[in-house]
Scaffold this active site. Structure first.
Site, PDB file in Angstrom:
ATOM      1  N   GLY A  37      20.136  44.026 -53.506  1.00  0.00           N
ATOM      2  CA  GLY A  37      19.787  45.389 -53.907  1.00  0.00           C
ATOM      3  C   GLY A  37      18.449  45.478 -54.628  1.00  0.00           C
ATOM      4  O   GLY A  37      17.663  46.403 -54.366  1.00  0.00           O
ATOM      5  N   ASN A 117      35.532  43.695 -50.601  1.00  0.00           N
ATOM      6  CA  ASN A 117      34.477  44.581 -50.086  1.00  0.00           C
ATOM      7  C   ASN A 117      34.994  45.784 -49.286  1.00  0.00           C
ATOM      8  O   ASN A 117      34.353  46.835 -49.259  1.00  0.00           O
ATOM      9  CB  ASN A 117      33.484  43.766 -49.251  1.00  0.00           C
ATOM     10  CG  ASN A 117      32.667  42.821 -50.128  1.00  0.00           C
ATOM     11  OD1 ASN A 117      32.770  42.879 -51.354  1.00  0.00           O
ATOM     12  ND2 ASN A 117      31.874  41.962 -49.518  1.00  0.00           N
ATOM     13  N   ASP A 173      19.701  38.752 -38.409  1.00  0.00           N
ATOM     14  CA  ASP A 173      19.862  37.812 -37.289  1.00  0.00           C
ATOM     15  C   ASP A 173      18.625  37.842 -36.382  1.00  0.00           C
ATOM     16  O   ASP A 173      18.194  36.807 -35.869  1.00  0.00           O
ATOM     17  CB  ASP A 173      21.125  38.163 -36.494  1.00  0.00           C
ATOM     18  CG  ASP A 173      22.362  38.134 -37.386  1.00  0.00           C
ATOM     19  OD1 ASP A 173      22.471  37.201 -38.193  1.00  0.00           O
ATOM     20  OD2 ASP A 173      23.185  39.060 -37.287  1.00  0.00           O
ATOM     21  N   ARG A 176      15.725  36.159 -38.351  1.00  0.00           N
ATOM     22  CA  ARG A 176      15.878  34.694 -38.320  1.00  0.00           C
ATOM     23  C   ARG A 176      15.497  34.130 -36.954  1.00  0.00           C
ATOM     24  O   ARG A 176      14.790  33.129 -36.856  1.00  0.00           O
ATOM     25  CB  ARG A 176      17.335  34.330 -38.624  1.00  0.00           C
ATOM     26  CG  ARG A 176      17.682  34.461 -40.082  1.00  0.00           C
ATOM     27  CD  ARG A 176      19.180  34.367 -40.311  1.00  0.00           C
ATOM     28  NE  ARG A 176      19.465  34.242 -41.731  1.00  0.00           N
ATOM     29  CZ  ARG A 176      20.617  34.609 -42.284  1.00  0.00           C
ATOM     30  NH1 ARG A 176      21.581  35.101 -41.550  1.00  0.00           N
ATOM     31  NH2 ARG A 176      20.799  34.463 -43.583  1.00  0.00           N
ATOM     32  N   HIS A 200      27.985  40.483 -36.499  1.00  0.00           N
ATOM     33  CA  HIS A 200      27.268  39.724 -37.526  1.00  0.00           C
ATOM     34  C   HIS A 200      28.196  38.723 -38.223  1.00  0.00           C
ATOM     35  O   HIS A 200      28.528  38.856 -39.385  1.00  0.00           O
ATOM     36  CB  HIS A 200      26.626  40.675 -38.552  1.00  0.00           C
ATOM     37  CG  HIS A 200      25.986  39.938 -39.686  1.00  0.00           C
ATOM     38  ND1 HIS A 200      24.847  39.172 -39.531  1.00  0.00           N
ATOM     39  CD2 HIS A 200      26.349  39.804 -40.980  1.00  0.00           C
ATOM     40  CE1 HIS A 200      24.534  38.611 -40.685  1.00  0.00           C
ATOM     41  NE2 HIS A 200      25.432  38.970 -41.577  1.00  0.00           N
ATOM     42  N   MET A 251      17.372  38.931 -46.622  1.00  0.00           N
ATOM     43  CA  MET A 251      18.188  40.114 -46.283  1.00  0.00           C
ATOM     44  C   MET A 251      17.520  41.382 -46.782  1.00  0.00           C
ATOM     45  O   MET A 251      17.573  42.416 -46.115  1.00  0.00           O
ATOM     46  CB  MET A 251      19.593  39.963 -46.877  1.00  0.00           C
ATOM     47  CG  MET A 251      20.512  41.111 -46.527  1.00  0.00           C
ATOM     48  SD  MET A 251      20.731  41.344 -44.742  1.00  0.00           S
ATOM     49  CE  MET A 251      20.109  42.991 -44.503  1.00  0.00           C
TER      50      MET A 251
HETATM   51  P1  NAI Z   1      25.418  40.422 -55.412  1.00  0.00           P
HETATM   52  O1  NAI Z   1      26.728  40.038 -56.007  1.00  0.00           O
HETATM   53  O2  NAI Z   1      24.187  39.760 -55.903  1.00  0.00           O
HETATM   54  O3  NAI Z   1      25.209  41.983 -55.545  1.00  0.00           O
HETATM   55  C1  NAI Z   1      26.190  42.903 -55.203  1.00  0.00           C
HETATM   56  C2  NAI Z   1      26.014  44.124 -56.070  1.00  0.00           C
HETATM   57  O4  NAI Z   1      27.037  45.051 -55.702  1.00  0.00           O
HETATM   58  C3  NAI Z   1      26.174  43.838 -57.576  1.00  0.00           C
HETATM   59  O5  NAI Z   1      25.072  44.363 -58.285  1.00  0.00           O
HETATM   60  C4  NAI Z   1      27.461  44.552 -57.927  1.00  0.00           C
HETATM   61  O6  NAI Z   1      27.463  45.081 -59.251  1.00  0.00           O
HETATM   62  C5  NAI Z   1      27.470  45.664 -56.897  1.00  0.00           C
HETATM   63  N1  NAI Z   1      28.770  46.273 -56.718  1.00  0.00           N
HETATM   64  C6  NAI Z   1      30.006  45.712 -56.780  1.00  0.00           C
HETATM   65  N2  NAI Z   1      30.954  46.647 -56.610  1.00  0.00           N
HETATM   66  C7  NAI Z   1      30.305  47.827 -56.416  1.00  0.00           C
HETATM   67  C8  NAI Z   1      30.738  49.152 -56.186  1.00  0.00           C
HETATM   68  N3  NAI Z   1      32.025  49.459 -56.129  1.00  0.00           N
HETATM   69  N4  NAI Z   1      29.784  50.096 -56.029  1.00  0.00           N
HETATM   70  C9  NAI Z   1      28.469  49.787 -56.087  1.00  0.00           C
HETATM   71  N5  NAI Z   1      28.016  48.544 -56.313  1.00  0.00           N
HETATM   72  C10 NAI Z   1      28.916  47.588 -56.485  1.00  0.00           C
HETATM   73  O7  NAI Z   1      25.562  40.224 -53.817  1.00  0.00           O
HETATM   74  P2  NAI Z   1      24.389  40.190 -52.727  1.00  0.00           P
HETATM   75  O8  NAI Z   1      23.923  38.806 -52.556  1.00  0.00           O
HETATM   76  O9  NAI Z   1      23.421  41.248 -53.049  1.00  0.00           O
HETATM   77  O10 NAI Z   1      25.224  40.563 -51.390  1.00  0.00           O
HETATM   78  C11 NAI Z   1      25.762  41.854 -51.208  1.00  0.00           C
HETATM   79  C12 NAI Z   1      26.538  41.929 -49.896  1.00  0.00           C
HETATM   80  O11 NAI Z   1      25.654  41.773 -48.785  1.00  0.00           O
HETATM   81  C13 NAI Z   1      27.591  40.848 -49.734  1.00  0.00           C
HETATM   82  O12 NAI Z   1      28.777  41.399 -49.205  1.00  0.00           O
HETATM   83  C14 NAI Z   1      26.974  39.891 -48.739  1.00  0.00           C
HETATM   84  O13 NAI Z   1      27.937  39.153 -48.019  1.00  0.00           O
HETATM   85  C15 NAI Z   1      26.224  40.843 -47.852  1.00  0.00           C
HETATM   86  N6  NAI Z   1      25.177  40.242 -47.015  1.00  0.00           N
HETATM   87  C16 NAI Z   1      24.973  40.777 -45.786  1.00  0.00           C
HETATM   88  C17 NAI Z   1      24.018  40.265 -44.922  1.00  0.00           C
HETATM   89  C18 NAI Z   1      23.796  40.880 -43.583  1.00  0.00           C
HETATM   90  O14 NAI Z   1      23.056  40.300 -42.791  1.00  0.00           O
HETATM   91  N7  NAI Z   1      24.340  42.036 -43.264  1.00  0.00           N
HETATM   92  C19 NAI Z   1      23.212  39.103 -45.322  1.00  0.00           C
HETATM   93  C20 NAI Z   1      23.458  38.644 -46.654  1.00  0.00           C
HETATM   94  C21 NAI Z   1      24.430  39.195 -47.455  1.00  0.00           C
END
Ligand code: NAI
Length: 336
Positions: A37, A117, A173, A176, A200, A251
């Protein structure tokens, strides 16, 4: 006001001024304080099409917003924190990008993230239905294959679902694949064009190497190794980060590119093409990523399956049952 500007431009000899171009969009990032984010918001702060950048999270958004607001670009940055501010963060949004939720740790699959999630996506989708039902919604949260059908079901229940406006972000994807092919061929990765279709996660990620431009030169062994590397690239990062999360910077780059393409489409740019995971009737899987033309209402045209060779057809056969399972899980959750 607009009339005056048009007249002024006409007087200056600028005749191609298009009044249909809006150039000012509100983008909300849900999960804006996280590993993805924050850098994603930083990149969106630099997008000239964004005038209103709304940052929502359950923690830390006042600080992230204050920090970003000192950057000398035109967009206004506002932080919203906690569930009671979610609605306000979304009101009037043109694009909503969602990286909210937990990431993987070593040994976890994307599906292991479902329990936490899925609920987050459900809550945010409900609020989108109430506060910005016409927004283009881009879901980054994993498992993408399941989270997008959840959002679709929630929006359907609220009577506002438009399949042209809901996207699963699989851009990483593609990014990459471009990086790996570019380095393997010794060419600028930015010059590489390659569709990555399917979903994905693992076997559902289907890089169509036979369609790479420039052509990927390698024997079948090299092709299979590269295919598996692209499919497992997320796990490569999870392992290297050793418990500190999954891909965040790459990402954020990919998410900013996809959101930027949605905005270009909204703004009337032509030939904006991205692969993305959307509702689809191209295969038996009811959600599937293929190259899409993006336009003023989101998905303008689905370009369908690229030409596949025999190896890629086998990959597609392996992807479909897994995708169908992932999709059904989302539908069941949303309707439970
Ligand atoms: P992170 O844990 O660093 O950040 C997630 C954020 O979401 C945190 O700031 C947290 O406070 C917030 N959060 C939690 N519950 C929430 C809610 N109810 N409402 C709003 N915000 C909330 O995790 P990161 O690394 O940023 O990853 C986030 C997601 O993205 C994960 O599910 C990860 O698997 C996914 N992801 C997807 C990719 C893709 O290619 N589509 C690639 C990499 C990650």
């Amino acid at each position: 006001m607009l009339k005056q500007v048009t007249k002024q431009l006409a007087l200056q000899g600028v005749r191609n001024f298009s009044v249909s171009q809006q150039n000012n969009y509100k983008v909300t990032v849900c999960g804006a304080s996280g590993g993805i984010g924050q850098p994603l918001s930083l990149l969106l702060k630099q997008n000239p099409l964004v005038t209103d950048l709304s940052l929502y999270d359950i923690v830390h958004t006042p600080g992230v917003a204050a920090d970003l607001s000192h950057i000398d670009t035109k967009s206004k940055t506002t932080g919203f924190m906690g569930a009671d501010q979610l609605g306000d963060s979304l009101k009037g949004s043109d694009v909503v990008v969602i990286p909210a939720g937990v990431p993987r740790k070593p040994g976890m699959t994307r599906d292991d993230l479902f329990n936490v999630n899925a609920g987050i996506i459900k809550d945010i989708s409900n609020s989108i239905a109430k506060n910005c039902p016409k927004a283009l919604v881009a879901i980054i949260t994993n498992p993408v294959n399941t989270c997008v059908p959840i959002a679709a079901e929630i929006l359907k229940k609220a009577g506002v679902y438009d399949p042209k406006r809901l996207f699963g972000v699989s851009t990483l994807d593609v990014v990459r694949a471009r990086a790996f092919i570019g380095h393997a061929l010794g060419v600028d990765p930015q010059s590489v064009q390659i569709p990555v279709i399917g979903g994905h996660s693992g076997v559902t990620i289907l890089p169509v190497l036979s369609q790479s431009q420039p052509q990927f030169k390698g024997n079948q062994d090299a092709i299979e190794k590269l295919t598996v590397r692209i499919q497992e690239a997320g796990t490569e990062v999870v392992k290297a980060k050793a418990g500190a999360g999954s891909a965040t910077l790459s990402m954020a780059y990919a998410g900013a590119r996809f959101a930027g393409s949605l905005l270009k489409g909204l703004n009337g740019d032509k030939n904006v093409i991205e692969c993305s995971y959307v509702q689809s009737n191209i295969t038996e899987a009811t959600f599937f990523s293929t190259p899409l033309v993006l336009g003023k209402n989101g998905l303008q045209e689905n370009l369908g399956l690229p030409k596949l060779n025999d190896y890629e057809k086998k990959l597609l056969e392996a992807a479909i049952p897994e995708l169908k399972k992932n999709i059904q899980k989302g539908i069941d959750f949303a309707n439970a």
